[in-house]
Structure formats: C-alpha cells, structure tokens
Motif scaffolding. Structure first.
Motif, short mmCIF file in Angstrom:
data_model
loop_
_atom_site.label_atom_id
_atom_site.label_comp_id
_atom_site.label_asym_id
_atom_site.label_seq_id
_atom_site.Cartn_x
_atom_site.Cartn_y
_atom_site.Cartn_z
N ASP A 17 0.87 -1.17 0.00
CA ASP A 17 0.00 0.00 0.00
C ASP A 17 0.91 1.22 0.00
N PRO A 18 0.70 2.17 -0.93
CA PRO A 18 1.60 3.33 -0.99
C PRO A 18 1.45 4.26 0.20
N SER A 19 0.36 4.14 0.95
CA SER A 19 0.18 5.02 2.10
C SER A 19 1.04 4.55 3.26
N MET A 20 1.33 5.49 4.13
CA MET A 20 2.15 5.19 5.31
C MET A 20 1.30 5.41 6.54
N GLY A 398 -4.73 6.60 8.66
CA GLY A 398 -3.33 6.29 8.92
C GLY A 398 -2.94 6.53 10.36
N VAL A 399 -3.67 7.39 11.07
CA VAL A 399 -3.43 7.61 12.49
C VAL A 399 -3.81 6.37 13.28
N SER A 400 -5.01 5.89 13.05
CA SER A 400 -5.49 4.65 13.65
C SER A 400 -6.81 4.30 12.99
N SER A 401 -7.26 3.08 13.20
CA SER A 401 -8.52 2.66 12.60
C SER A 401 -9.71 3.37 13.22
N THR A 402 -9.54 3.97 14.40
CA THR A 402 -10.64 4.65 15.08
C THR A 402 -10.57 6.16 14.98
N ALA A 403 -9.60 6.70 14.25
CA ALA A 403 -9.41 8.14 14.20
C ALA A 403 -10.64 8.85 13.64
N LEU A 404 -11.16 8.35 12.53
CA LEU A 404 -12.31 9.02 11.91
C LEU A 404 -13.52 8.98 12.81
N SER A 405 -13.80 7.86 13.44
CA SER A 405 -14.98 7.78 14.30
C SER A 405 -14.83 8.70 15.51
N MET A 406 -13.62 8.81 16.06
CA MET A 406 -13.41 9.74 17.16
C MET A 406 -13.62 11.18 16.71
N THR A 422 -15.33 20.95 10.85
CA THR A 422 -15.29 20.32 9.53
C THR A 422 -14.18 19.30 9.51
N ILE A 423 -14.52 18.05 9.24
CA ILE A 423 -13.52 16.98 9.25
C ILE A 423 -12.86 16.89 7.89
N ASN A 424 -11.57 17.01 7.89
CA ASN A 424 -10.77 16.93 6.66
C ASN A 424 -10.07 15.58 6.65
N GLN A 425 -10.73 14.57 6.10
CA GLN A 425 -10.17 13.22 6.06
C GLN A 425 -9.28 13.09 4.83
N ILE A 426 -8.03 12.78 5.04
CA ILE A 426 -7.07 12.70 3.95
C ILE A 426 -6.28 11.40 4.05
N SER A 427 -5.61 11.04 2.97
CA SER A 427 -4.84 9.81 2.96
C SER A 427 -3.68 9.91 3.94
#
Length: 548
Positions: A17-20, A398-406, A422-427
C-alpha cells in the motif's frame, strides 16, 4: 499493508500500500537526529492502581497449565510492505516490523507488559555519581545466533551506528557523548552525556523498538544475527517471515515453540477471517467491533489490554483560534468522554483528563475533567466566539482505525457548544508527508511512555514531534529541574506542577486511554495482556506455547 486471498488459500499474494500509517511515520522519522532534551526518572515505572476496566480480563490471558515444547505459531498482522527489512536498526518502523525484530533481536531494556522497566541485555543502568555519566552493566552468558559472545563492543557499536547515521534511536540518544563511549570491561560500558540525562533508562525503555543490539561490525548486507529467542529462516517482504527456535537462547527452557511465522495481510477483515478459519493462531490491532464479534466465536479468546496509549486531538497553541487558552480549555470541556469511548471505541478505553502517562508513579491521580457545555460556551465567548467558531480537523485512518470515528463524535459534541468542526479526512501519505504538525487541529497516536519521556517527545522546544508547538518557559525550566534532582519526592512535586500546566494550558485533548485489542486460538497459551499498547503483549512469543 498487505493483500491476502480468502482465508485458507495457502501462500498469499501481496501488494504494498503506498500510504504510510501513523506508526510507520512516527517511527521512521524518529527523527533523524532531532534532539530530545534530558529528563529524570530514576525509579522504575509502576501502576497507579486505577480501577478495573469493566471488560478487561486478568493480566494473564492464557498462561495456566504446564508449558510444553513444540508447535509452529502462525501470526497474522497488517501494515507490512515491499520495502520491509530485517535490519535491527529499522525494527520499530511498523508494528509488524517490531513483531519480526522482537523475535531476532533484543534491546538493553524495554517497557514490560506491566509498563515497568524490564532489563533485557542489560542487568543494570545506573548513574556514575551524576546523571551526566552512566554505567551499563551487561548480562553474562549471552551469545548471538552465530555463536559470537555478546558484550560491550556490541553495545558501543550499536550506539555509535545509531547516532552517527542519525537512525531512529538517535532521538533518544542525542545527549550521549558518542566520542566518549568507553568499554570498561567485556560486560561494562561507560556512557557520558553532554548534559544531565536522568531519564536515560526510561528513554531507552520507551523506544526499545529502535534500539535493538547488533553485533559489532554488522552491516545491512549481512544476514540477521541477534540474541533473540528465534533465528532467521526465511523472509519475503510483504508476505511472510519465518523464524526457528534458538536452541542456545540465554533464557533457560525458552522458547517453547519450534517456529514463528508472521504472515502479512492487507486489512483487519482478512486477518479476522484467517483467525476464525484457523489459518493463523493469533492477531492484534483489532477494532472494537471485531473484538465483540470474536468474543462470540468458538475456539477464540479475544482480550482487551487496558493500556496507557493515547490518541490525542492536537491544538497548535501558536495558531488561532487555539492561541487563546480559553478556546483550548473550552474544547476540552466540550468532550463527553464516556460517550466518545462508547461510540468510537466500542467501549474499549478508559477516561482520561488531557494528561499523559497514567502508569507513571508520578501521575497526578487528582486530575479529572467532565463535559461542561455551559462552561465551554462561556470560555468561547470570553475568547470572542459566540456560536460562530468554525475549525477544520485534519484526520486520517493512517493515524489509527478509530481516528475518523473519534473525529465524528467530537464534531457532533462540539455542535452543542456552537462550534462547527469540519472533518478533513485525507490519505495517510498526504497527512504525514504534508506534516500533520503544521496544521492547527489534528489527531495522532502514541503508545504509553513514562511522563518525562512523553514530555521530551512532544512538549519541549527541542521535541521531535511538536504537534502543539507548546513553548512555555516555566514548563521547560521545570523539566530541567526534574532532570537535576535525585530526590523522588522533589521530582514528583515538580512533575505534578508540570501536569497542572498540561491540564490548564496545554494543547492536547486526551479524551481517553485506548485499549489494545488482541485475539488468539484457545489452544494457545502464554499470552499476557499489556499496558504499553504494543499488540500481543509486546510480541513476546518466547513465552507462547500450545496446549496438547
């Protein structure tokens, strides 16, 4: 990450996966020579005696019975890639990297599952009259996998390599006077410092996954050669790693297993399927939903560990609106912490009060904070915001699997105080390559560290991870005062004053301490829950064994 076929399909094909992920970023940057200021914490860390988590099991999940030798452990994890390595100096770049390295190599000292200092290749690390000079006494009777005896030359070589090449462990070792390192005898090393460094053992223990000891003269082109419980057999980056028992391991009777195979998977769902279908024997880094599902699965034990790991919201204190302490405090009073734990973590966490390191013996147990929307509104109005504050929150899976839900739960709670988030969800790639420390409001994750070690990482002008850009002269001076004292009572008093500053002025919102979620076959024994945050009890597979 990895991609795997359906569970039970045999040898899996894999792509990188190219993401880190966040952990990879923090560890890989860690930080090429960035300075960690000195600290002091001469006593081992202990538990503050916090209340039992309602869903937590005993500290030993499966250690009952008489251990038996034999068996091949199959571990499933995510987070690997085609650039993975068995280089000991890169052991901490990812969780799966630590899992591999922990079988082959060993550090001088690390944080054990109980969050206390656990001496490994060192028997003692003590100040030599002053915290500006240290003596490391090494363990006798240890040899590398190729039979070479372990000793002082290997420690000096490792420390010098990390410092001169500015590798991950250089973050911790910055105060070390690399030219002054001295071999006193085959099992004793003198380590002079350029400034007092009273927290030297704790810093080494907190970053152990960057500080595995390599044999004198080891080069990356050489085969893996450590002192760990298992030896190298094969390694295919991004697919699997196979290690076999070290029959000459220095711990008598260990390990019990014949081999450990670590298999790479593309996502947590694939790992869960592999565990249920018995393709693997254990895994970690699970979500709350997965835990609840696996707890109902026959033949599987799923246990949370009550850790001191944190996933803070980070507020830059030098950027509007967070340059006003009233806004920072208002945002902390916005959070309904029990609700956030229930909604975003599935209940697998425990309430925090915006201060780190709950298992440090000097942690202030009197710190508490509850949601108070009227007070939050009052503080925002005091800062000049009356139902019109709008902020952007940068986050990434990429922070954690629960970052977005938090983030989503926080945004919902903030609306009650008239704040629009405003949530700015990025790769992950964008989040980290653009440097998340530059944005006013973001999220991040840390395993547990003792208090002064965490401060050195994040809250000083010299810190390598300055997410909040906190720069309080009084706070920094207190840190150095704590560094100078040899009195535990004085040090505790100083640290409590620092924690009050964290609590009233700092730039972290720490809603909770996050549980580590593991699952394994009921046929597997020897697993212990851990307080640090590393999966599967710090990947301590030397103690694992199979019931007959």
């Amino acid at each position: 990450m990895t991609i795997a076929g359906t569970a039970g399909s045999g040898r899996e094909q894999r792509r990188s996966d190219p993401s880190m992920d966040r952990r990879s970023f923090l560890r890989s940057v860690a930080v090429g020579g960035a300075a960690l200021a000195a600290g002091t914490l001469l006593d081992a860390c202990g538990s503050p005696g916090a209340a039992q988590h309602s869903t937590a099991a005993s500290s030993t999940g499966s250690a009952s019975g008489t251990p038996r030798r034999g068996g091949d452990l199959r571990v499933g994890l995510t987070g690997g890639g085609s650039t993975d390595t068995l280089n000991p100096f890169d052991g901490g770049i990812s969780a799966i990297g630590t899992a591999r390295a922990q079988q082959l190599y060993q550090p001088l000292i690390q944080l054990g599952n109980n969050a206390q200092l656990q001496y490994v290749l060192a028997e003692e690390i003590v100040p030599n009259g002053t915290t500006s000079n240290w003596i490391i006494k090494l363990r006798k009777g240890v040899s590398f996998h190729d039979g070479k005896p372990f000793g002082a030359d290997d420690v000096i070589y490792t420390l010098r390599t990390i410092l001169t090449q500015k590798l991950g462990g250089a973050t911790v070792l910055t105060p070390v006077d690399v030219k002054g390192l001295k071999k006193l005898d085959d099992l004793t090393v003198e380590v002079p410092m350029t400034s007092p460094f009273g927290s030297f053992p704790q810093q080494l223990a907190s970053f152990w996954y960057f500080l595995y000891i390599a044999p004198d003269g080891w080069k990356q082109a050489n085969p893996p050669n450590g002192t760990g419980p298992f030896k190298y057999k094969s390694f295919t980056p991004g697919q699997e790693s196979v290690f076999v028992r070290n029959d000459h391991y220095w711990k008598a009777g260990l390990p019990y297993l014949d081999s450990v195979t670590i298999q790479d998977y593309t996502d947590p769902t694939s790992v869960q399927n592999a565990l249920v279908s018995k393709v693997i024997d254990c895994t970690g880094q699970l979500s709350g939903a997965q835990m609840k599902s696996l707890q109902q699965s026959s033949g599987i034990v799923a246990l949370p560990s009550r850790t001191g790991a944190i996933q803070p919201f980070t507020m830059r204190v030098d950027r509007a609106p967070f340059n006003d302490v009233n806004v920072r405090q208002a945002f902390r009073y916005i959070v309904d912490r029990p609700e956030l734990i229930a909604a975003s973590l599935g209940g697998f966490g425990w309430v925090a009060a915006d201060v780190t390191s709950p298992y440090d013996p000097d942690y202030d147990q009197g710190l508490h904070r509850q949601q108070d929307i009227p007070l939050a509104r009052h503080l925002l109005k005091k800062a000049g915001y009356d139902n019109d504050l709008k902020v952007s929150l940068d986050t990434s899976l990429g922070v954690s699997s629960t970052a977005l839900s938090m983030a989503q739960v926080f945004a919902q709670q903030a609306s009650a105080a008239g704040v629009t988030v405003t949530i700015n969800q990025i790769s992950a790639t964008t989040f980290f390559s653009n440097d998340y420390t530059k944005v006013p409001f973001a999220q991040i994750y840390y395993d547990y560290s003792p208090y002064l070690a965490q401060v050195a990482q994040t809250f000083l002008p010299t810190s390598p991870f300055p997410e909040t850009h906190f720069n309080d002269p009084r706070y920094t001076n207190l840190y150095y005062e704590a560094n100078k004292t040899r009195s535990p009572a004085v040090r505790k008093e100083i640290e409590h004053e620092m924690q009050q500053i964290d609590f009233t002025q700092g730039g972290y919102i720490i809603p909770c301490f996050v549980d580590s979620l593991d699952a394994y076959s009921s046929k597997l024994a020897g697993y212990e829950t851990g307080k640090v945050g590393e999966p599967l009890g710090n990947f301590n597979f030397e103690d694992f064994w199979f019931r007959s």
